[in-house]
Scaffold this motif. Structure first.
Motif, PDB file in Angstrom:
ATOM      1  N   VAL A  31       0.862  -1.182   0.000  1.00  0.00           N
ATOM      2  CA  VAL A  31       0.000   0.000   0.000  1.00  0.00           C
ATOM      3  C   VAL A  31       0.900   1.233   0.000  1.00  0.00           C
ATOM      4  O   VAL A  31       1.744   1.399   0.890  1.00  0.00           O
ATOM      5  CB  VAL A  31      -0.938  -0.016   1.225  1.00  0.00           C
ATOM      6  N   LYS A  33      -0.419   4.514  -0.775  1.00  0.00           N
ATOM      7  CA  LYS A  33      -1.265   5.711  -0.835  1.00  0.00           C
ATOM      8  C   LYS A  33      -0.597   6.871  -0.095  1.00  0.00           C
ATOM      9  O   LYS A  33       0.386   6.664   0.641  1.00  0.00           O
ATOM     10  CB  LYS A  33      -2.632   5.390  -0.227  1.00  0.00           C
ATOM     11  N   TYR A  37       2.958   6.963   2.148  1.00  0.00           N
ATOM     12  CA  TYR A  37       2.915   7.345   3.566  1.00  0.00           C
ATOM     13  C   TYR A  37       3.870   8.519   3.846  1.00  0.00           C
ATOM     14  O   TYR A  37       4.559   8.559   4.869  1.00  0.00           O
ATOM     15  CB  TYR A  37       3.219   6.150   4.474  1.00  0.00           C
ATOM     16  N   PHE A  80      -8.671   1.851  -3.789  1.00  0.00           N
ATOM     17  CA  PHE A  80      -9.646   1.619  -2.713  1.00  0.00           C
ATOM     18  C   PHE A  80     -10.922   2.436  -2.913  1.00  0.00           C
ATOM     19  O   PHE A  80     -11.993   2.022  -2.499  1.00  0.00           O
ATOM     20  CB  PHE A  80      -9.048   1.985  -1.350  1.00  0.00           C
ATOM     21  N   GLN A 121     -14.896  -4.450  -3.186  1.00  0.00           N
ATOM     22  CA  GLN A 121     -14.644  -4.271  -1.757  1.00  0.00           C
ATOM     23  C   GLN A 121     -15.921  -4.599  -0.991  1.00  0.00           C
ATOM     24  O   GLN A 121     -17.001  -4.109  -1.327  1.00  0.00           O
ATOM     25  CB  GLN A 121     -14.184  -2.831  -1.496  1.00  0.00           C
ATOM     26  N   ARG A 128     -17.230   1.434   6.445  1.00  0.00           N
ATOM     27  CA  ARG A 128     -16.505   2.553   5.829  1.00  0.00           C
ATOM     28  C   ARG A 128     -16.645   2.464   4.315  1.00  0.00           C
ATOM     29  O   ARG A 128     -17.234   3.323   3.694  1.00  0.00           O
ATOM     30  CB  ARG A 128     -15.035   2.508   6.263  1.00  0.00           C
ATOM     31  N   MET A 152     -12.069  -8.038  -1.644  1.00  0.00           N
ATOM     32  CA  MET A 152     -11.306  -7.577  -0.468  1.00  0.00           C
ATOM     33  C   MET A 152     -12.208  -6.969   0.592  1.00  0.00           C
ATOM     34  O   MET A 152     -13.310  -6.505   0.325  1.00  0.00           O
ATOM     35  CB  MET A 152     -10.238  -6.564  -0.879  1.00  0.00           C
ATOM     36  N   HIS A 154     -11.627  -4.978   4.851  1.00  0.00           N
ATOM     37  CA  HIS A 154     -10.625  -4.335   5.710  1.00  0.00           C
ATOM     38  C   HIS A 154     -11.036  -4.488   7.167  1.00  0.00           C
ATOM     39  O   HIS A 154     -12.217  -4.354   7.503  1.00  0.00           O
ATOM     40  CB  HIS A 154     -10.518  -2.854   5.327  1.00  0.00           C
ATOM     41  N   ALA A 188      -4.329  -5.908   6.201  1.00  0.00           N
ATOM     42  CA  ALA A 188      -3.264  -4.905   6.142  1.00  0.00           C
ATOM     43  C   ALA A 188      -2.184  -5.359   7.141  1.00  0.00           C
ATOM     44  O   ALA A 188      -2.147  -6.526   7.534  1.00  0.00           O
ATOM     45  CB  ALA A 188      -3.838  -3.543   6.488  1.00  0.00           C
ATOM     46  N   THR A 189      -1.318  -4.456   7.575  1.00  0.00           N
ATOM     47  CA  THR A 189      -0.232  -4.832   8.484  1.00  0.00           C
ATOM     48  C   THR A 189      -0.742  -5.598   9.704  1.00  0.00           C
ATOM     49  O   THR A 189      -0.240  -6.674  10.040  1.00  0.00           O
ATOM     50  CB  THR A 189       0.528  -3.575   8.960  1.00  0.00           C
ATOM     51  N   ARG A 204      -2.082  -6.729   2.293  1.00  0.00           N
ATOM     52  CA  ARG A 204      -1.961  -5.319   1.885  1.00  0.00           C
ATOM     53  C   ARG A 204      -1.270  -4.488   2.966  1.00  0.00           C
ATOM     54  O   ARG A 204      -1.854  -3.566   3.524  1.00  0.00           O
ATOM     55  CB  ARG A 204      -3.352  -4.716   1.627  1.00  0.00           C
ATOM     56  N   PRO A 205       0.002  -4.768   3.275  1.00  0.00           N
ATOM     57  CA  PRO A 205       0.654  -3.961   4.310  1.00  0.00           C
ATOM     58  C   PRO A 205       0.971  -2.550   3.829  1.00  0.00           C
ATOM     59  O   PRO A 205       1.338  -2.351   2.681  1.00  0.00           O
ATOM     60  CB  PRO A 205       1.956  -4.727   4.585  1.00  0.00           C
ATOM     61  N   ILE A 207       1.668   0.546   6.764  1.00  0.00           N
ATOM     62  CA  ILE A 207       2.483   1.144   7.833  1.00  0.00           C
ATOM     63  C   ILE A 207       3.690   0.282   8.231  1.00  0.00           C
ATOM     64  O   ILE A 207       4.765   0.816   8.529  1.00  0.00           O
ATOM     65  CB  ILE A 207       1.599   1.470   9.067  1.00  0.00           C
ATOM     66  N   TYR A 328       1.011   6.749  11.766  1.00  0.00           N
ATOM     67  CA  TYR A 328       0.467   7.005  10.426  1.00  0.00           C
ATOM     68  C   TYR A 328       0.339   8.507  10.170  1.00  0.00           C
ATOM     69  O   TYR A 328       0.622   8.997   9.091  1.00  0.00           O
ATOM     70  CB  TYR A 328      -0.942   6.432  10.290  1.00  0.00           C
TER      71      TYR A 328
HETATM   72  C1  LIG Z   1      -4.495   2.055   4.329  1.00  0.00           C
HETATM   73  C2  LIG Z   1      -5.071   0.718   4.032  1.00  0.00           C
HETATM   74  C3  LIG Z   1      -4.271  -0.434   4.106  1.00  0.00           C
HETATM   75  C4  LIG Z   1      -2.894  -0.427   4.729  1.00  0.00           C
HETATM   76  O1  LIG Z   1      -3.056  -0.408   6.114  1.00  0.00           O
HETATM   77  P1  LIG Z   1      -1.817  -0.418   7.128  1.00  0.00           P
HETATM   78  O2  LIG Z   1      -2.477  -0.433   8.470  1.00  0.00           O
HETATM   79  O3  LIG Z   1      -1.068   0.847   6.880  1.00  0.00           O
HETATM   80  O4  LIG Z   1      -1.005  -1.618   6.858  1.00  0.00           O
HETATM   81  C5  LIG Z   1      -4.814  -1.628   3.658  1.00  0.00           C
HETATM   82  N1  LIG Z   1      -6.089  -1.694   3.179  1.00  0.00           N
HETATM   83  C6  LIG Z   1      -6.892  -0.608   3.135  1.00  0.00           C
HETATM   84  C7  LIG Z   1      -8.277  -0.752   2.625  1.00  0.00           C
HETATM   85  C8  LIG Z   1      -6.424   0.628   3.571  1.00  0.00           C
HETATM   86  O5  LIG Z   1      -7.231   1.692   3.548  1.00  0.00           O
END
Ligand SMILES: *Cc1c(COP(=O)(O)O)cnc(C)c1O
Length: 345
Positions: A31, A33, A37, A80, A121, A128, A152, A154, A188-189, A204-205, A207, A328
């Motif tokens: 990731v 975005k 970071y 996303f 998604q 969200r 996917m 989250h 994610a992380t 999807r890491p 941070i 973050y």
């Molecule tokens: C920002 C984000 C991530 C990455 O998350 P981290 O906590 O930074 O690893 C993964 N998936 C989605 C949908 C996000 O918005």
């Protein structure tokens, strides 16, 4: 004005990627975005691509467009925010893959770009982004024959491993996707650290790549060095900075450093954050200004050329704690005025 220097350790970034890859059961995406970071999209993304990352994720189509210019053809770039009005040309011309969030986005996508790839998604409880279970039930028979690239979701509480929400969302994700045969992504992380049940086909890491919690073993990636513009002696009962927020109880030697809230040293750091000279702490005195902060260097025997805000002595999370925020926000607030230097990579 003297420029402060933000050094990005690309070798540490790549080592964090490899370490998270070791922990992931399947493919590890990245990731990038918010300008990677805050550390610089191009250099960060190209290093990760060189390290083997093939699936990249950003928030918006314009971020995706910039990323495509950096990476060239090949890696997939998922959005996303999905397919927003006005983004069809960019999505098509630059081969971006929107993660469709709603029936409205699905209609837009199938009308504008019936042959272009997309993912979906799903909302598993965070409320969200993504389709809710009922919406997905109604649409899946239309969507699945189009072979979406990815399904996917989250996790809302992955940084709290014992939180009941994690297992709830996992179950909901399984219920919505188990029988689809489409590649899946949930973590994610934080989710990577929850274990293999949470990994699915691609993680999807974000941070953790950049050296932040919840990945406690991450190597630091961002180093921030602030030059000293001026040093002065402040007598007992004199004040420092706006609002006289700091008043010296004893004589102090005070250094004015070249970065302020316009550079992401948020005002909540006023009177709380610390800088370092080697291992010696030099606390911030009074309020953070737009372009500068004042720090106490009374304990130093010499006059340093610069002090460290982020480095081995202080992580993004330690600094975040002092300001009542998270790593973050510290990273993504780092402004455009720093001279960015890249080491390794
Ligand atoms: C920002 C984000 C991530 C990455 O998350 P981290 O906590 O930074 O690893 C993964 N998936 C989605 C949908 C996000 O918005």
């Amino acid at each position: 004005m003297v420029n402060s220097i933000l050094t990005v350790d690309l070798d540490a970034l790549v080592r964090n990627y490899r370490a998270l890859q070791e922990l992931s059961s399947n493919e590890t995406g990245a990731v990038v975005k918010a300008d990677g970071y805050g550390l610089g999209l191009g250099r960060v993304a190209r290093s990760l691509a060189k390290a083997g990352a093939r699936q990249f994720f950003v928030a918006t189509a314009s971020e995706g467009a910039e990323l495509r210019r950096e990476l060239g053809d090949g890696p997939s770039i998922s959005l996303f925010a999905g397919h927003m009005a006005g983004d069809s040309d960019m999505i098509n011309d630059l081969s971006l893959t929107p993660m469709i969030n709603s029936i409205e986005q699905l209609q837009r996508h199938l009308q504008a770009l019936p042959k272009a790839p997309f993912g979906v998604q799903l909302d598993t409880g965070m409320n969200r982004l993504g389709m809710e279970p009922a919406e997905w039930s109604a649409l899946r028979d239309i969507v699945l024959p189009q072979n979406p690239t990815l399904l996917m979701s989250h996790l809302a509480c992955a940084d709290a491993p014992d939180h009941a929400m994690n297992a709830q969302q996992l179950q909901s994700f399984r219920e919505m996707t188990d029988d689809t045969g489409i590649p899946r992504s949930l973590s994610a992380t934080g989710g990577i650290l929850l274990g293999a049940d949470y990994h699915f086909d691609v993680t999807r890491p974000g941070i953790g790549l950049y050296g932040g919690l919840p990945y406690a073993d991450a190597l630091p990636v961002a180093y921030l060095e602030l030059p000293v513009i001026q040093v002065r002696e402040v007598a007992e009962r004199e004040s420092v900075g706006y609002g006289n927020a700091y008043i010296a109880e004893q004589p102090r030697r005070v250094a004015t450093l070249s970065a302020g809230y316009a550079d992401g040293l948020i005002r909540a750091m006023s009177g709380k954050a610390r800088t370092f000279y080697g291992q010696t702490e030099c606390p911030v005195l009074g309020r953070v200004s737009m372009d500068s902060i004042s720090v106490d260097i009374t304990r130093l025997s010499d006059t340093p050329a610069s002090l460290t805000l982020l480095g081995r002595q202080q992580s993004v999370d330690t600094l975040a704690d002092a300001a009542g925020t998270i790593g973050y926000e510290i990273l993504t607030s780092l402004g455009a005025r720093y001279t960015r230097r890249y080491s390794g990579g």
